[in-house]
Design an enzyme around this catalytic site. Structure first.
Site, mmCIF file in Angstrom:
data_model
loop_
_atom_site.group_PDB
_atom_site.id
_atom_site.type_symbol
_atom_site.label_atom_id
_atom_site.label_comp_id
_atom_site.label_asym_id
_atom_site.label_seq_id
_atom_site.Cartn_x
_atom_site.Cartn_y
_atom_site.Cartn_z
ATOM 1 N N THR A 16 1.142 -1.322 -0.083
ATOM 2 C CA THR A 16 -0.103 -0.044 -0.260
ATOM 3 C C THR A 16 1.081 0.909 0.075
ATOM 4 O OG1 THR A 16 -0.157 0.088 2.644
ATOM 5 C CG2 THR A 16 -1.808 -1.300 1.700
ATOM 6 N N MET A 90 11.241 -7.465 4.204
ATOM 7 C CA MET A 90 10.797 -8.008 5.438
ATOM 8 C C MET A 90 12.149 -8.048 5.737
ATOM 9 S SD MET A 90 8.866 -6.367 7.023
ATOM 10 C CE MET A 90 8.375 -8.179 7.879
ATOM 11 N N LEU A 93 19.241 -5.686 5.160
ATOM 12 C CA LEU A 93 19.608 -5.592 4.318
ATOM 13 C C LEU A 93 21.288 -5.705 4.539
ATOM 14 C CD1 LEU A 93 18.110 -3.068 2.462
ATOM 15 C CD2 LEU A 93 18.624 -5.200 1.094
ATOM 16 N N ASN A 107 13.411 4.351 4.849
ATOM 17 C CA ASN A 107 12.242 2.828 5.169
ATOM 18 C C ASN A 107 11.594 3.928 5.538
ATOM 19 O OD1 ASN A 107 11.892 0.487 5.956
ATOM 20 N ND2 ASN A 107 12.557 0.822 7.667
ATOM 21 N N HIS A 109 8.815 2.566 9.003
ATOM 22 C CA HIS A 109 8.173 2.048 10.201
ATOM 23 C C HIS A 109 7.236 1.961 11.416
ATOM 24 C CE1 HIS A 109 9.768 -1.216 13.368
ATOM 25 N NE2 HIS A 109 9.845 -0.513 14.439
HETATM 26 C C1 GRF Z 1 4.237 -0.513 6.722
HETATM 27 O O1 GRF Z 1 2.957 -0.386 7.482
HETATM 28 C C2 GRF Z 1 5.383 -0.003 6.974
HETATM 29 O O2 GRF Z 1 6.079 0.901 8.168
HETATM 30 C C3 GRF Z 1 6.093 -1.581 8.054
HETATM 31 O O3 GRF Z 1 5.818 -2.355 6.921
HETATM 32 C C4 GRF Z 1 4.318 -1.451 6.437
HETATM 33 C C5 GRF Z 1 3.983 -2.150 4.893
HETATM 34 O O4 GRF Z 1 3.091 -1.864 4.163
HETATM 35 N N1 GRF Z 1 7.655 -1.177 7.318
HETATM 36 P P1 GRF Z 1 2.661 -1.750 3.637
HETATM 37 O O5 GRF Z 1 2.722 -3.609 2.437
HETATM 38 O O6 GRF Z 1 3.164 -1.149 2.426
HETATM 39 O O7 GRF Z 1 0.981 -2.363 2.886
#
Ligand code: GRF
Length: 200
Positions: A16, A90, A93, A107, A109
Site C-alpha cells: 500500500t 521484510m 540488508l 525506510n 517503520h
Molecule cells: C508498513 O506499515 C511499514 O511501516 C512497514 O511495513 C508495512 C508495509 O505495508 N515497514 P504495505 O505493504 O506498504 O501496505
C-alpha cells in the site's frame, strides 16, 4: 512534472505504501523497478498494473545475507536506480548493501523510533501500553531501524485499539508522509549530517 531521480522500491507484502508512491503525480522520482523477495507479494501486481518492471530476488537465508544483498543491489543498479525506497521489505540488508547505497536508502517503520524497532512494532506498542505511537521515515544504516530520522508523525493509541485498527490509522499517516519525504529527497531538499537530518 520533471523527474529528478530514479528509485527502486523494495517490498515484501501488500504494497500500500508503494501504491501511495505510484499515485503521487509530483513525486519528482521515477520508480524504475519494484523488487521483492516474495514472488507472491501483492506489491508486484500493483507494479505490473502501473507498468513498472518487477524483479524477484529469493531470500537465501541469513548465512548468505551478503549474496542476497549483492543480487538485490545488482538488480537495482541494473534498472538505473539511484536510490532505494523500502516499503514493507521484510529482510535485513547486509553492510555491503548499506555501503553501496550510503544515505540513499529510505525506510518506513510503524513506530516512533527509537521505540519499538524490529518486527511487530505495533504489537510491541500495544503491549507496552504507550498512549502515542506513530510512523518514522529514516535513512538505513547497518543496524535495524536505527539510521538518521528524516520525519515522524504521531498517532494516538485509542482504548479499544487492536493491532489491526491501530495499523490502519498508522497506514493513513504513512501514505501521506512517505510520498512527501520521497519528493523532498528527490528534489535534493534533505541533507544528512551525522545523525541529524536537515530539510532545506
Ligand atoms: C508498513 O506499515 C511499514 O511501516 C512497514 O511495513 C508495512 C508495509 O505495508 N515497514 P504495505 O505493504 O506498504 O501496505
Amino acid at each position: 512534472m520533471e523527474v529528478e531521480i530514479n528509485i527502486a522500491v523494495l517490498a515484501s507484502g501488500k504494497g500500500t505504501n508503494l501504491q501511495a508512491l505510484i499515485d503521487t503525480s509530483d513525486l519528482g522520482a521515477k520508480i524504475t523497478v519494484v523488487v521483492s523477495d516474495r514472488p507472491d507479494a501483492m506489491a508486484l501486481s500493483r507494479a505490473t498494473t502501473a507498468d513498472i518492471p518487477t524483479r524477484v530476488v529469493a531470500w537465501s537465508g541469513s548465512a548468505r545475507r551478503e549474496q542476497f544483498s549483492d543480487a538485490l543491489g545488482d538488480e537495482i543498479e541494473g534498472a538505473g536506480a539511484d536510490a532505494v525506497v523500502l516499503a514493507g521489505f521484510m529482510r535485513v540488508l547486509g553492510p555491503g548493501f548499506v555501503a553501496r547505497f550510503r544515505d540513499r536508502i529510505l525506510n518506513i517503520h510503524p513506530s516512533l523510533l527509537p521505540s519499538f524497532p524490529g518486527a511487530n512494532a505495533i504489537g510491541q506498542a500495544l503491549e507496552h501500553g504507550v498512549k502515542l505511537t506513530g510512523v518514522t521515515v529514516h535513512f538505513v544504516d547497518e543496524e535495524v531501524d536505527h539510521g538518521p530520522i528524516i520525519a515522524q508523525r504521531a498517532v494516538p493509541v485509542l482504548p479499544d485499539d487492536d493491532r489491526e485498527r491501530l495499523h490502519a490509522r498508522i497506514q493513513v499517516e504513512e501514505h501521506s508522509l512517505y510520498p512527501e519525504v520521497v519528493r523532498a529527497f528527490s528534489n535534493g531538499e534533505i541533507v544528512v549530517e551525522g545523525r541529524t537530518v536537515r530539510w532545506r
